[in-house]
Design a protein around this motif. Structure first.
Motif, PDB file in Angstrom:
ATOM      1  N   ILE A 114       0.858  -1.109  -0.174  1.00 54.25           N
ATOM      2  CA  ILE A 114      -0.103  -0.180  -0.080  1.00 54.25           C
ATOM      3  C   ILE A 114       0.968   1.334   0.013  1.00 54.25           C
ATOM      4  O   ILE A 114       1.854   1.597   0.837  1.00 54.25           O
ATOM      5  N   ASP A 115       0.470   2.176  -1.212  1.00 57.65           N
ATOM      6  CA  ASP A 115       1.272   3.518  -1.033  1.00 57.65           C
ATOM      7  C   ASP A 115       0.273   4.698  -0.919  1.00 57.65           C
ATOM      8  O   ASP A 115      -0.660   4.722  -1.425  1.00 57.65           O
ATOM      9  N   PHE A 116       0.753   5.336   0.061  1.00 54.07           N
ATOM     10  CA  PHE A 116      -0.076   6.764   0.385  1.00 54.07           C
ATOM     11  C   PHE A 116       0.718   7.959  -0.048  1.00 54.07           C
ATOM     12  O   PHE A 116       2.059   7.820   0.231  1.00 54.07           O
ATOM     13  N   LYS A 117      -0.002   8.925  -0.651  1.00 51.51           N
ATOM     14  CA  LYS A 117       0.986   9.947  -1.247  1.00 51.51           C
ATOM     15  C   LYS A 117       0.182  11.224  -0.793  1.00 51.51           C
ATOM     16  O   LYS A 117      -0.971  11.155  -1.069  1.00 51.51           O
ATOM     17  N   GLU A 118       1.009  12.428  -0.706  1.00 51.00           N
ATOM     18  CA  GLU A 118       0.498  13.811  -0.608  1.00 51.00           C
ATOM     19  C   GLU A 118      -0.636  13.905   0.312  1.00 51.00           C
ATOM     20  O   GLU A 118      -1.994  14.497  -0.022  1.00 51.00           O
ATOM     21  N   ASP A 119      -0.493  13.431   1.548  1.00 53.25           N
ATOM     22  CA  ASP A 119      -1.567  13.632   2.832  1.00 53.25           C
ATOM     23  C   ASP A 119      -3.084  13.318   2.276  1.00 53.25           C
ATOM     24  O   ASP A 119      -3.929  13.609   2.449  1.00 53.25           O
ATOM     25  N   PHE A 120      -2.840  12.009   1.649  1.00 54.69           N
ATOM     26  CA  PHE A 120      -4.157  11.364   1.421  1.00 54.69           C
ATOM     27  C   PHE A 120      -5.249  11.329   2.133  1.00 54.69           C
ATOM     28  O   PHE A 120      -6.272  11.819   1.887  1.00 54.69           O
ATOM     29  N   ILE A 121      -4.788  10.820   3.417  1.00 56.35           N
ATOM     30  CA  ILE A 121      -6.035  10.704   4.402  1.00 56.35           C
ATOM     31  C   ILE A 121      -6.602  12.298   4.855  1.00 56.35           C
ATOM     32  O   ILE A 121      -8.051  12.302   4.703  1.00 56.35           O
ATOM     33  N   LEU A 144       0.407   6.783 -12.014  1.00 54.84           N
ATOM     34  CA  LEU A 144      -0.491   7.593 -10.741  1.00 54.84           C
ATOM     35  C   LEU A 144       0.633   8.284  -9.853  1.00 54.84           C
ATOM     36  O   LEU A 144       0.671   9.177  -9.624  1.00 54.84           O
ATOM     37  N   ARG A 145       1.707   7.351  -9.253  1.00 57.36           N
ATOM     38  CA  ARG A 145       2.539   7.807  -8.329  1.00 57.36           C
ATOM     39  C   ARG A 145       3.387   8.795  -8.843  1.00 57.36           C
ATOM     40  O   ARG A 145       4.231   9.406  -7.877  1.00 57.36           O
ATOM     41  N   GLU A 146       3.635   8.988 -10.020  1.00 54.96           N
ATOM     42  CA  GLU A 146       4.490  10.253 -10.451  1.00 54.96           C
ATOM     43  C   GLU A 146       3.706  11.396 -10.256  1.00 54.96           C
ATOM     44  O   GLU A 146       4.583  12.610 -10.372  1.00 54.96           O
ATOM     45  N   THR A 171      -2.159   0.626  -4.735  1.00 58.64           N
ATOM     46  CA  THR A 171      -1.405  -0.639  -4.544  1.00 58.64           C
ATOM     47  C   THR A 171      -0.052  -0.910  -5.465  1.00 58.64           C
ATOM     48  O   THR A 171      -0.077  -0.475  -6.630  1.00 58.64           O
ATOM     49  N   VAL A 172       1.072  -1.185  -5.109  1.00 61.56           N
ATOM     50  CA  VAL A 172       2.136  -1.787  -5.844  1.00 61.56           C
ATOM     51  C   VAL A 172       2.113  -3.075  -6.541  1.00 61.56           C
ATOM     52  O   VAL A 172       1.634  -4.146  -5.771  1.00 61.56           O
TER      53      VAL A 172
END
Length: 206
Positions: A50-57, A172-174, A182-183
């Motif tokens: 699982i990958d979270f980015k940019e203060d997702f929550i 997306l992760r770019e 998810t990876v």
């Protein structure tokens, strides 16, 4: 003898997941979502992908608190999201996969209904996207973002499969967009729904 009470079953499941989680790099809030994803799939590997980015929550909860319309790419994700919690949050859910306009666009443009569903969602001003099945939907969201036609409040990007799924999530992760992904090839509509449910429960309860 077996456990029959639904909440008791869920609580016991979460206790089992807690035992396996161990030391983790997730924040307290991220663990809540990760556990919901593992509970939905029965797959402990999710704690590693699982990958979270940019203060997702933070961004997702703020958006939900404001009341928003959420796009889903499949009926399965649509059906899996908790409707009472959605209503308490004053949020709405849209899935255009069976819309006649999408059928027409798909034939005219020779592309998938999932991608055309995104175009229709953007034309209606939707800027929250939940993708659990179709890599083409995720790719299309990012194309429209690059074109300046949509600025997503947040994206749940967990399409599943062997053709384009991993690649769409890598792409997306770019981007500097609040997101969870998810990876690899794992994901799915049930996973996408579990993420939104976790966010709703964190925001308004059940």
């Amino acid at each position: 003898m077996y456990i029959k009470n639904p909440m008791e079953i869920e609580d016991k499941s979460m206790d089992i997941i807690d035992e396996v989680m161990g030391d983790t790099y997730f924040s307290k809030e991220e663990i809540i979502i990760a556990k919901r994803m593992i509970h939905t799939t029965g797959d402990f590997e999710y704690r590693k992908i699982i990958d979270f980015k940019e203060d997702f929550i933070k961004n997702a909860i703020e958006t939900i608190k404001e009341g928003t319309t959420i796009f889903t790419d499949t009926k399965m994700a649509y059906m899996g999201i908790n409707k009472p919690a959605l209503e308490k949050a004053n949020c709405r859910l849209k899935c255009f996969i069976d819309d006649e306009r999408v059928f027409k666009m798909s034939k005219e443009l020779n592309t998938t209904r999932s991608a055309c569903s995104v175009d229709l969602a953007v034309s209606e001003g939707i800027d929250v996207f939940v993708v659990g099945n179709a890599p083409t939907a995720l790719f299309r969201i990012l194309e429209l973002y690059k074109e300046g036609k949509v600025n997503p409040k947040f994206i749940v990007g967990v399409p599943v499969g062997f053709v384009g799924a991993a690649e769409s999530k890598e792409y997306l992760r770019e981007f500097s967009i609040p997101q969870i992904s998810t990876v690899g090839n794992k994901g799915g509509s049930n996973v996408a729904a579990s993420i939104i449910n976790a966010l709703l429960y964190m925001t308004v309860g059940r």
